[in-house]
Design a protein around this motif. Sequence first.
Motif, short mmCIF file in Angstrom:
data_model
loop_
_atom_site.label_atom_id
_atom_site.label_comp_id
_atom_site.label_asym_id
_atom_site.label_seq_id
_atom_site.Cartn_x
_atom_site.Cartn_y
_atom_site.Cartn_z
N GLY A 37 -4.46 3.40 1.62
CA GLY A 37 -3.82 3.89 0.25
C GLY A 37 -3.36 5.29 0.62
N GLY A 38 -2.58 5.72 -0.42
CA GLY A 38 -1.91 7.10 -0.53
C GLY A 38 -3.02 8.01 -0.98
N SER A 57 -5.12 -2.23 4.40
CA SER A 57 -4.38 -1.36 3.61
C SER A 57 -5.03 0.09 3.74
CB SER A 57 -4.18 -1.45 2.18
OG SER A 57 -3.37 -2.75 2.05
N SER A 116 1.38 5.47 2.58
CA SER A 116 0.33 4.27 2.59
C SER A 116 0.76 3.29 3.79
CB SER A 116 0.28 3.77 1.31
OG SER A 116 1.69 2.96 1.02
#
Length: 253
Positions: free
Chosen positions: A151-152, A149, A138
Motif C-alpha cells: 500500500g501507499g 499488494s 503502491s
Amino acid sequence: MHLVPTILLLSSICHFAVANNGQASVAFRFHNKCPFPVWPAAAPNAGHPVIAAGGFLLLPNRTRRVRSPPTWNGRFWARTGCDFSSSRACQTGDCQGRLACNGTIGTPPATLVSLQEVDSEPSFYDVSLVDGYNLPVSVSTWPAEDKCSIGGCTRDVNSVCPRELQVVHEASGAVVACRSACLAFDLDAFCCRNAYGTPETCRDSVYSRVFKEACPGYFSYAYDAPPPLVNCHAGEYVVTFCPARWGSGHLPL
C-alpha cells in the motif's frame, strides 16, 4: 544518483525478483494518480537491459504500460518538478538532467520500488525509503490480490519530515523530499555499515520511525524487520504514484 553515495548501496539489499516461469515477458503498468506530472524512471541492475529508455513523462491520471524481459532486475522511482531546459532538470530523482535516464541511477532522496531475480521462484519486491522519500507509491499484481499488494502511505512524509532531513525548493520554500538519516548525516549507525553492518547492530532510529509511522509497508532503513518484502508472481504489476490523491497543498512547484 550519479554521484553514488553510500546510501544507494544499502538499497541493493532489498530488491524485486521477476522470475521466468515460462513467460516471454513481464509488464509493468505505471499509473499517475498525483495531481501533477511525474517522470517515472527505471534503472536495471548489472547485466540487465534498460527498459522504456530509462524514463518518460506521465501526466496526471494517465497510465503507461512497459514490458521487460521475464527475469529483469532493477528499480523504479518517480521524478518530480522537471524542466529539461536546465542542467539539473528535476527537483527530485534527477538523472543527470535527462528525460530518458538510459540506465543512470537517480539522485536521492527518492522513493524506490525495487526488484530482484530469484531463479524459478516467484517475484520479490518492495518499496524502500533507505534512500529517502519524495512520493508515496503502491505496488500490486494484476489481477490484484491483497497478499501481493504494497500500500501507499497514511501520511505524506514531506509534511512530517524533520527539518534536518528536509529538501526544500529554493524559490517556494516547499518541502519536496525527505532525506534518510544516512543520506543526511553519513554516520555508520544510520547507514548500517562497519560495526553497524548486521541486523543485530543496526537498529531503527527516531528518523526511520518517522518513515515507518507514515509508510508502514515500506523499508524504513536497511535492516527493517520484519522485512517488508512481498513474494508474488504475476504477468503484470501495477506501480501507482500517489495512490491516495493529495490535496493542492502538496503539489510540487
